[in-house]
Design an enzyme around this catalytic site. Structure first.
Site, short mmCIF file in Angstrom:
data_model
loop_
_atom_site.label_atom_id
_atom_site.label_comp_id
_atom_site.label_asym_id
_atom_site.label_seq_id
_atom_site.Cartn_x
_atom_site.Cartn_y
_atom_site.Cartn_z
N GLY A 367 2.92 -10.88 -4.81
CA GLY A 367 3.14 -9.45 -4.65
C GLY A 367 2.25 -8.89 -3.58
O GLY A 367 1.63 -9.64 -2.83
N GLY A 370 -1.47 -9.96 -4.19
CA GLY A 370 -1.85 -11.37 -4.26
C GLY A 370 -0.83 -12.16 -5.05
O GLY A 370 0.26 -11.68 -5.33
N ASP A 483 0.23 3.01 -9.63
CA ASP A 483 1.27 2.14 -9.07
C ASP A 483 2.34 1.83 -10.13
O ASP A 483 2.68 0.67 -10.35
CB ASP A 483 0.66 0.85 -8.51
CG ASP A 483 1.55 0.21 -7.46
OD1 ASP A 483 2.53 0.86 -7.03
OD2 ASP A 483 1.27 -0.94 -7.07
#
Ligand SMILES: *[C@@H]1O[C@H](CO)[C@@H](O)[C@H](O)[C@H]1NC(C)=O
Ligand SMILES: *[C@@H]1O[C@H](CO)[C@@H](O)[C@H](O)[C@H]1NC(C)=O
Ligand SMILES: *[C@@H]1O[C@H](CO)[C@@H](O)[C@H](O)[C@H]1NC(C)=O
Ligand SMILES: *[C@@H]1O[C@H](CO)[C@@H](O)[C@H](O)[C@H]1NC(C)=O
Ligand SMILES: *[C@@H]1O[C@H](CO)[C@@H](O)[C@H](O)[C@H]1NC(C)=O
Length: 685
Positions: A367, A370, A483
């Site tokens: 992603g 990482g 997020d």
């Protein structure tokens, strides 16, 4: 045995070849006189164990037991004044340097003798052992043996009436000496007798002189380098006329009976009617250093030690390299301030092994932050997901770790449990509960992949909503996720949605905030105010949650490409349908029309409500929960959406084509200029 062979080999190698040249001092061997300063090239008759070593050293016996050795002048010398047996025996003088070295410090067997013999037969039939290689049991004491010897005896033989084990004797046809004396010399300076040890291994010089007229023999000895003492050690009357015939052989003899002893002669000179020529001491060959064996052994030993040490050094260097490599492989960064978070800490080694060395087989996905690997912790057999991200800056790490530690304390059934972390140089690893069914976006956006029915989606939506409520209001601190998106919602074994990846946006933010105006979050989910103020609030989470609601219901990404190949903003698309009264047309066709229309309507309207451009007009999560639980009447959007459109049109300025070109749907983080939310809306139109 092997050691012995090696030692002998070494000896051969160690003897410097240069010595050979200097050793010979042969001059005018006319049978009247000769001198050997070392025996290289000397014309001697050798037998038995005797040999001339490469440096000119005459060795009569080696370390072998029960051997004898002779070195004899090759032809018999004329000992009579007349050419028949009746003349008187001529006076002669001889001097030689000898050394006896024993393998043992204090004992030695037998000695060495200078001798005159009428014939070869006598000494060539001698027995090895006690008779110094001169006689045997048969001819000892027999007058017809015709042998004269000066013995340097290192063994006390009672049979032969030896005075001690360190004496000099004068023998005729027998080894029972006519006269003998303790080995030593009378020092010219102090006039005192000085003992000498024959088996000391030190070279010693002996002078033997015969006065034919007086039939007297004198024997003198001294350590090598000491001038001939004036007073002889022995002076005794011997009539050699009975021993020598017309001629006689002269030479040296030695034998060993028990102990391992070596007998050496370094130099020798002989003369008739005159003193024996002086030996040049500086030309004499060197003795093998004594005790020879011990030295060789120590040489071999030291070489072996050096070898072993080198080996040990090599091995330890290898081990060191291995350990270092291993340590480097598993090295971590640990700082003092991390101590309080010790319980949240995982060792890199454990994680390394759990994920089979972060192998691709264990890779769950890559992603924006990482790669995520599946792992099984060895100690507990627990399944975990390890997120491995590169992280170069020190900035913000401290806050982040503190946050990780506090997030670790978050307990909610719709939150992916963060178990702990690990830090390495430039790398941060986060350990989460492993979620069997992976991330939600896989079910929403994989063509021909697995999908979810409406009730599953509704359960997930409610779960995520309750986790956000927990973060925003119910926990001890306000936690802003930053997020929220479908790919950050993971599904457990019972297909419950769990929110994950807390604070990662924040650390990303920290890293880049210094030099750029990057805003953390994911394109399409970013609340418009974030691009201006940049400070995330619970309302920016609500905005992202609104987009998420639409995404889950419509099965479309926040920004998607429609049939006419236009880039469309999901929020606006749904809004348009709402405006046209066809909001149910936006529902994911993969549901096949099987859904609760009331719930779908609530969720879609709620999605639009949450994505309201003005943060304060968005509902708080508690309100959102109430809508979803049907404890509130469905939200009424009519006035809101008009403002929405108006607002966006008012802001409809400053389109940046470059920004738009970059804003792919899959893109996680993007640079947004001040007016970008508006530009996205216009672009989507
Ligand atoms: C050594 O002496 C023997 C006997 O005199 C003689 O025959 C021989 O040639 C000599 N050898 C050398 C190398 O001088
Ligand atoms: C030996 O020599 C001496 C003197 O030269 C002589 O008188 C004698 O006869 C010789 N003897 C023999 C056996 O030739
Ligand atoms: C001495 O030796 C000779 C010659 O070898 C021999 O004839 C004689 O018998 C020996 N004498 C004794 C007493 O053994
Ligand atoms: C020399 O050695 C003898 C015999 O071992 C001993 O009796 C004597 O005292 C020694 N003399 C000196 C000066 O050492
Ligand atoms: C002994 O030998 C050395 C080297 O060959 C030589 O230089 C020296 O003059 C000699 N000494 C005597 C006394 O002959």
């Amino acid at each position: 045995m092997l050691l012995l062979l090696v030692a002998q080999l070494l000896l051969l190698l160690l003897v410097p070849a240069g010595r050979c040249l200097a050793a010979t001092g042969l001059s005018g061997d006319d049978g009247q006189q000769f001198v050997y300063n070392g025996f290289t090239g000397a014309n001697l008759t050798l037998d038995g164990a005797s040999t001339v070593m490469p440096n000119g050293l005459l060795m009569l016996t080696d370390y072998t037991r029960k051997v004898k050795g002779h070195a004899v002048h090759p032809f018999p010398l004329p000992f009579r004044t007349a050419s028949n047996d009746t003349g008187t025996v001529r006076p002669f003088s001889t001097t030689f340097v000898f050394a006896i070295s024993s393998q043992y410090d204090d004992v030695s067997s037998d000695g060495i003798a200078f001798f005159l013999a009428a014939s070869r037969e006598v000494f060539s039939t001698a027995s090895p052992g006690q008779f110094l290689g001169l006689l045997n049991e048969g001819n000892i004491g027999n007058r017809s043996a015709r042998i004269f010897a000066v013995e340097l005896d290192t063994f006390k033989d009672y049979e032969l009436r030896d005075i001690n084990d360190n004496h000099v004797g004068v023998d005729v046809d027998s080894l029972v000496s006519i006269d003998s004396a303790n080995a030593g010399y009378y020092d010219d300076g102090i006039g005192m007798f000085q003992n000498l040890s024959l088996i000391s291994g030190n070279p010693m010089q002996v002078w033997v002189d015969y006065d034919g007229r007086a039939t007297e023999i004198t024997v003198t000895m001294a350590p090598l380098g000491v001038a001939r003492p004036k007073r002889p050690l022995l002076r005794t009357t011997v009539d050699l006329s009975g021993v020598v015939q017309n001629t006689a052989y002269v030479g040296f003899s030695s034998a060993t009976s028990f102990f391992y002893t070596r007998h050496f002669v370094l130099g020798w000179s002989f003369a008739f009617d005159a003193p024996a020529p002086a030996l040049n001491i500086s030309m004499l060959p060197a003795l093998p250093s004594t005790p020879t064996y011990t030295t060789l052994q120590s040489i071999v030993l030291s070489m072996m030690i050096v070898l072993v040490l080198a080996l040990v050094a090599l091995v330890s260097i290898l081990i060191y390299i291995c350990v270092r490599r291993q340590r480097l492989k598993y090295s971590e960064v640990r700082e003092d301030w991390e101590a309080p978070f010790g319980s949240n800490r995982f060792s890199y080694k454990d994680l390394f092994h759990a994920t089979k060395g972060f192998s691709d087989k264990n890779l769950l996905g890559r992603g924006g932050f990482g790669s995520v690997y599946k792992g099984v912790l060895r100690k507990t057999d627990m399944e975990v997901a390890v997120k491995r991200m590169s992280h170069d800056s020190r900035q913000g790490v401290r806050e982040f770790i503190a946050e990780v530690a506090s997030i670790g304390r978050l307990r909610h059934r719709n939150i992916t449990q963060l178990l702990g972390y690990c830090r390495r140089k430039g790398e941060l690893l986060l350990v989460y509960d492993y979620m069997k069914n992976g991330s939600l976006d896989k079910y929403l956006h994989t063509r021909n992949g697995p999908t979810l029915c409406w009730s599953q989606r509704y359960t997930i939506i409610k779960g995520v909503a309750s986790s956000l409520l927990y973060l925003h209001e119910d926990w001890e601190q306000v936690v802003i996720h930053r997020d929220v998106k479908a790919s950050n919602v993971l599904l457990d074994g019972k297909m419950n949605g769990r929110l994950g990846d807390f604070g990662l946006a924040r650390i990303y933010d920290h890293e880049t905030a210094a030099e750029t105006t990057h805003v953390a979050g994911t394109m399409g989910y970013l609340a418009p105010e974030l691009s201006r103020a940049g400070t995330p609030t619970p309302f920016s989470d609500v905005y992202a949650f609104g987009v998420f609601l639409l995404e889950v219901t419509c099965g479309r990404r926040p920004i998607f490409i429609d049939e006419q190949n236009n880039r469309v903003l999901l929020v606006e698309w749904v809004l348009q349908h709402h405006h046209n009264g066809s909001i149910l047309d936006t529902v994911d066709p993969r549901l096949g029309g099987e859904f609760n229309a009331d719930e779908v309507t609530i969720v879609l309207k709620l999605g639009l409500l949450c994505t309201y451009p003005s943060p304060n007009a968005r509902p708080i999560m508690r309100k959102v929960m109430q809508y979803l639980d049907h404890s509130q009447p469905p939200p009424d959007l009519s006035p809101t959406y008009i403002s929405y459109i108006m607002m966006t049109q008012m802001q409809n300025e400053g389109f940046d084509s470059h920004d738009m070109a970059c804003s792919q749907p899959a893109m996680s983080v993007a640079t947004l200029s001040g007016e970008s939310s508006a530009t996205i809306l216009r672009e989507g139109r």
